[in-house]
Design an enzyme around this catalytic site. Structure first.
Site, PDB file in Angstrom:
ATOM      1  N   CYS A   1     -35.190  -0.846  12.010  1.00  0.00           N
ATOM      2  CA  CYS A   1     -34.085  -0.243  12.761  1.00  0.00           C
ATOM      3  C   CYS A   1     -34.630   0.855  13.669  1.00  0.00           C
ATOM      4  O   CYS A   1     -34.238   0.985  14.834  1.00  0.00           O
ATOM      5  CB  CYS A   1     -33.066   0.394  11.816  1.00  0.00           C
TER       6      CYS A   1
ATOM      7  N   ARG B   1     -22.245  -5.917  12.477  1.00  0.00           N
ATOM      8  CA  ARG B   1     -23.206  -5.399  13.461  1.00  0.00           C
ATOM      9  C   ARG B   1     -24.626  -5.402  12.879  1.00  0.00           C
ATOM     10  O   ARG B   1     -25.587  -5.768  13.541  1.00  0.00           O
ATOM     11  CB  ARG B   1     -22.751  -3.980  13.840  1.00  0.00           C
TER      12      ARG B   1
ATOM     13  N   CYS C   1       2.442   3.093  -3.234  1.00  0.00           N
ATOM     14  CA  CYS C   1       1.667   4.098  -3.980  1.00  0.00           C
ATOM     15  C   CYS C   1       1.171   5.230  -3.077  1.00  0.00           C
ATOM     16  O   CYS C   1       1.209   6.385  -3.444  1.00  0.00           O
ATOM     17  CB  CYS C   1       0.447   3.467  -4.643  1.00  0.00           C
ATOM     18  N   HIS C   2       0.689   4.852  -1.891  1.00  0.00           N
ATOM     19  CA  HIS C   2       0.016   5.837  -1.047  1.00  0.00           C
ATOM     20  C   HIS C   2       0.935   6.521  -0.050  1.00  0.00           C
ATOM     21  O   HIS C   2       0.498   7.445   0.646  1.00  0.00           O
ATOM     22  CB  HIS C   2      -1.141   5.181  -0.288  1.00  0.00           C
TER      23      HIS C   2
ATOM     24  N   CYS D   1     -36.019   0.535  17.465  1.00  0.00           N
ATOM     25  CA  CYS D   1     -35.097   0.548  18.593  1.00  0.00           C
ATOM     26  C   CYS D   1     -34.257   1.822  18.606  1.00  0.00           C
ATOM     27  O   CYS D   1     -34.179   2.524  19.604  1.00  0.00           O
ATOM     28  CB  CYS D   1     -34.138  -0.638  18.530  1.00  0.00           C
ATOM     29  N   HIS D   2     -33.624   2.106  17.487  1.00  0.00           N
ATOM     30  CA  HIS D   2     -32.548   3.102  17.492  1.00  0.00           C
ATOM     31  C   HIS D   2     -33.015   4.543  17.291  1.00  0.00           C
ATOM     32  O   HIS D   2     -32.243   5.463  17.469  1.00  0.00           O
ATOM     33  CB  HIS D   2     -31.491   2.713  16.453  1.00  0.00           C
TER      34      HIS D   2
ATOM     35  N   CYS E   1     -27.914  -7.440  14.347  1.00  0.00           N
ATOM     36  CA  CYS E   1     -29.215  -6.832  14.621  1.00  0.00           C
ATOM     37  C   CYS E   1     -30.320  -7.606  13.899  1.00  0.00           C
ATOM     38  O   CYS E   1     -31.374  -7.871  14.474  1.00  0.00           O
ATOM     39  CB  CYS E   1     -29.236  -5.389  14.133  1.00  0.00           C
TER      40      CYS E   1
ATOM     41  N   CYS F   1       0.847  -1.200   0.000  1.00  0.00           N
ATOM     42  CA  CYS F   1       0.000   0.000   0.000  1.00  0.00           C
ATOM     43  C   CYS F   1       0.880   1.247   0.000  1.00  0.00           C
ATOM     44  O   CYS F   1       0.637   2.210  -0.723  1.00  0.00           O
ATOM     45  CB  CYS F   1      -0.884   0.039   1.247  1.00  0.00           C
TER      46      CYS F   1
END
Lengths: 280, 110
Positions: A196, A237, A98-99, A199-200, A241, A95
């Protein structure tokens, strides 16, 4: 004179369950830098206040994230740093070839993810970016979404944006993705028939059995979760859920999860990136 | 769990004689309990944990702990110790397979 005295012991076994939520008023400070973990939401937001998941954790868990030595997520960022300069693939490049210095070239990237990719004409998560670069430039095998290497790299790249405000674009070519994500967020699914938002959005701050519900903000991902005893991606995650509400989860890296990731990031605009963070 | 096992310690480089100093240690380790089964084969995954942690100062025991399978991955151990003189603090983590991961730090007592 040579007597040594061990005065006290505080071995963190990562087992203790948090009980007090006094932590909701604490401020997150790492190395003297204060993080934005709470801010007033803009008028068009469905939320009154935007609150980082860090605020919903117990004092003990919160504290671990304030010290990079104690935060086990840093193990992964460290491993990512190693991988950054490790040569891989048929092109014989790393990586870094190039970076260059990640602290400059990768600064701010995590804060703007997921993001439109011109070449592929699609919405890219950080994982997509990494694998695209591996295949295109290094001629290396793509990493699996939830592999230790991928999590280490997303942690390391994310760390370069730590403290910067989440700032994702939701207009232009990604507008369609944003709408798709929003639709998914409010659509009830699974045997428990929940979205979603149930709850959230309407119940954050309340308990769902033993869990203290957060707003489901994504500014800390990938996170080291005590329960997982390791690192996990945003899509892991999401899958968790969906399993909990007894729905059939989408695949990691699917268009659905990518769209949802964009929509969720947009709900957390302005929160500081906490990557790699710690949750219970 | 991280891909490689690597010990880390945070020790103050200088201290006053007899002053209580905080030592922080963290080792990346899967701490496989031996209770889990492989999801695909159904076979028990063999236990692999750090079972002992020892810190010595100039060869003398300063702190030790026995670790058991319930300890989570990447165990973090912090303790407070008073050192009487300058010397070397040596940390050793013993794995189930017999390997010992070690690291040494110098503490100068002014």
């Amino acid at each position: 004179m040579k007597t040594l005295v061990a005065l006290s012991l505080a071995a963190t076994l990562a087992l203790s369950a948090g009980q007090a939520f006094a932590g909701e008023d604490s401020e997150l400070v790492i190395d003297g830098e204060t993080f934005v973990t709470k801010l007033d939401a803009p008028a068009d937001s469905p939320l009154a206040e935007i609150i980082s998941g860090w605020r919903f954790r117990s004092n003990e868990t919160q504290e671990l994230q304030t010290d990079d030595f104690e935060n086990p997520a840093m193990i992964f960022a460290e491993y990512g740093e190693e991988l950054w300069s490790r040569v891989d693939g048929a092109e014989g490049k790393s990586c870094a070839d190039c970076h260059g210095d990640a602290s400059e070239s990768m600064k701010g990237l995590r804060a703007s993810m997921p993001k439109w990719h011109e070449g592929k004409a699609t919405l890219f998560t950080l994982e997509d970016h990494i694998n695209w670069s591996r295949e295109e430039h290094q001629k290396a095998e793509p990493w699996k979404w939830e592999s230790q290497e991928m999590l280490a790299m997303t942690s390391y790249i994310g760390l370069q944006s730590r403290g910067m405000p989440v700032n994702v674009a939701t207009d232009g070519p990604v507008a369609e993705w944003y709408e798709k994500g929003k639709e998914l967020y409010y659509t009830r699914v699974g045997q428990l028939d929940m979205a979603c938002a149930n709850c959230h959005e309407t119940n954050y701050g309340n308990m769902i059995r033993a869990d203290h519900l957060s707003q489901g903000q994504t500014n800390g991902f990938p996170v080291y979760r005590m329960k997982w005893q390791g690192m996990g991606s945003i899509h892991r995650r999401f899958k968790g859920c969906m399993d909990n509400i007894r729905a059939t989860p989408y695949k990691r890296g699917s268009d659905e999860f990518t769209a949802l990731e964009l929509y969720l990031a947009s709900r957390g605009q302005g929160l500081s990136v906490e990557t790699p963070s710690l949750r219970n | 769990m991280a891909a490689n096992i690597k010990p880390r310690v945070k020790v103050p480089g200088t201290a006053k004689a007899g002053e209580a100093i905080t030592i922080k240690t963290l080792i990346s380790h899967p701490m496989e309990s031996g209770q889990r089964k492989d999801r695909k084969t159904g076979e028990l995954i063999p236990r692999k944990i750090i079972n002992k942690f020892v810190a010595t100062f100039n060869g003398e025991l300063a702190f030790s702990a026995d670790l058991l399978p319930a300890v989570a991955a990447n165990p973090y151990i912090e303790f407070v110790v008073a050192v009487p003189e300058s010397g070397i603090m040596r940390f050793e983590w013993t794995d189930d397979d017999g390997s010992v991961y070690d690291i040494e730090k110098k503490i100068t007592v002014a």
